[in-house]
Design a protein around this motif. Structure first.
Motif, PDB file in Angstrom:
ATOM      1  N   LEU A  43       0.878  -1.159   0.006  1.00  0.00           N
ATOM      2  CA  LEU A  43       0.004  -0.024   0.036  1.00  0.00           C
ATOM      3  C   LEU A  43       0.893   1.157  -0.115  1.00  0.00           C
ATOM      4  O   LEU A  43       2.019   1.207   0.552  1.00  0.00           O
ATOM      5  CB  LEU A  43      -0.762  -0.034   1.184  1.00  0.00           C
ATOM      6  N   SER A  44       0.279   2.330  -0.760  1.00  0.00           N
ATOM      7  CA  SER A  44       1.171   3.647  -0.640  1.00  0.00           C
ATOM      8  C   SER A  44       0.913   3.950   0.695  1.00  0.00           C
ATOM      9  O   SER A  44       0.016   3.759   1.724  1.00  0.00           O
ATOM     10  CB  SER A  44       0.476   4.503  -1.763  1.00  0.00           C
ATOM     11  N   ASP A  45       1.760   5.401   1.099  1.00  0.00           N
ATOM     12  CA  ASP A  45       1.516   6.001   2.285  1.00  0.00           C
ATOM     13  C   ASP A  45       0.071   6.591   2.532  1.00  0.00           C
ATOM     14  O   ASP A  45      -0.305   6.445   3.596  1.00  0.00           O
ATOM     15  CB  ASP A  45       2.501   7.052   2.572  1.00  0.00           C
ATOM     16  N   ASP A  46      -0.620   7.104   1.701  1.00  0.00           N
ATOM     17  CA  ASP A  46      -1.791   7.681   1.825  1.00  0.00           C
ATOM     18  C   ASP A  46      -2.865   6.461   2.027  1.00  0.00           C
ATOM     19  O   ASP A  46      -3.684   6.716   3.023  1.00  0.00           O
ATOM     20  CB  ASP A  46      -2.094   8.449   0.460  1.00  0.00           C
TER      21      ASP A  46
ATOM     22  N   ARG B 279       6.621   0.744   8.683  1.00  0.00           N
ATOM     23  CA  ARG B 279       5.586   1.643   7.904  1.00  0.00           C
ATOM     24  C   ARG B 279       4.360   1.598   8.763  1.00  0.00           C
ATOM     25  O   ARG B 279       3.548   2.804   8.844  1.00  0.00           O
ATOM     26  CB  ARG B 279       5.319   0.972   6.698  1.00  0.00           C
TER      27      ARG B 279
END
Length: 284
Positions: free
Chosen positions: A235-238, A275
């Motif tokens: 997953l991306s950070d957003d 993360r």
């Protein structure tokens, strides 16, 4: 065994009859001719023997006659009365005659005892069976006592073994708790140290700029198994922040990091611990 009661009764009866006849001859012989005195003495003894023979015959048949018993006791009392009367009228040594005046009553009592003996007598076979039954009962009682003692000893041994095992387990648990306590104290001291904080900051700052890492102590207690991570695109950070925020506010009050992380992985999402913690701190 029968002679033990019949012989004393026969002997006492013979002595009392002879004594009664002699007393009648001496006492009445001076007042009446001796044949008359002899007839009186033989009449008393004859009545005694007749009633005794009748009672013994009925006893042998398993029967009993109350009138016959009463007549027999009357003859016994009469013979005793003759002896007592002679003792009271005797000029010399009346005490000696009074001392033997009880012989007819004693003879009658001995025959009564002999009758009771016969009514309660058992055959040798019956006596042997009774002895066997009593011996069997004693054997069973002894076996039961031995079994109870053995069971009590076994239970005592088992309780001792269980107690000793429990004591060993308690000692092992105490030593383990002491070791874990020392290790926990060491970890806490290391966590609170200034050098440790600077080292963690220098390591985590290149990964997440502007964030100082907080080193949480390991959980001391039962842990929940983490399901196997499935291969899924990262997953991306957003997107990771959105997922973390949604899971955190899925309940009121908001979930803690540990609860959120467990639900995050339970739903099948994949992200490293670094993360995931960074996303948590951004959302919070």
């Amino acid at each position: 065994m029968r002679a033990k009661t019949v012989l004393p009764a026969v002997a006492m009866t013979a002595v009392s009859m002879v004594l009664t006849l002699a007393v009648v001859m001496m006492w009445l012989g001076r007042a009446v001719p001796w044949p008359v005195a002899l007839v009186v003495g033989l009449g008393i003894d004859g009545g005694w023997l007749a009633t005794l023979a009748y009672e013994r015959r009925l006893a042998a048949q398993g029967d009993h006659s109350t009138p016959g018993t009463v007549v027999g006791w009357c003859f016994g009392v009469l013979a005793a009365g003759v002896l007592i009367a002679h003792a009271l009228t005797a000029g010399s040594s009346p005490g000696a005659w009074l001392a033997v005046a009880w012989l007819p009553i004693a003879a009658k009592a001995l025959w009564l005892v002999h009758g009771l003996w016969e009514r309660t007598a058992l055959t040798p076979a019956a006596l042997g069976a009774i002895r066997g039954i009593r011996q069997e009962a004693r054997d069973e009682a002894a076996v039961a006592r031995a079994r109870l003692r053995a069971e009590a000893s076994t239970e005592e041994t088992r309780l001792t073994a269980v107690t000793e095992a429990g004591a060993r387990v308690a000692r092992v648990q105490a030593r383990t708790a002491q070791t874990l306590s020392r290790a926990w104290s060491t970890l806490e001291s290391a966590r609170d140290g200034e050098d440790t904080g600077r080292a963690l900051t220098s390591v985590t700052r290149p990964v997440t700029p502007g964030v100082t890492a907080l080193w949480d102590l390991p959980v001391w207690g039962p842990s929940e198994p983490v399901p196997a991570l499935e291969s899924a695109p990262a997953l991306s950070d957003d997107a990771l922040d959105a997922v973390v925020d949604r899971i955190r506010h899925s309940e009121d009050p908001a979930l803690s990091y540990r609860e959120m992380a467990a639900r995050f992985r339970a739903t099948g999402h994949a992200a490293s611990e670094v993360r995931l913690r960074a996303a948590w701190k951004r959302v919070v």
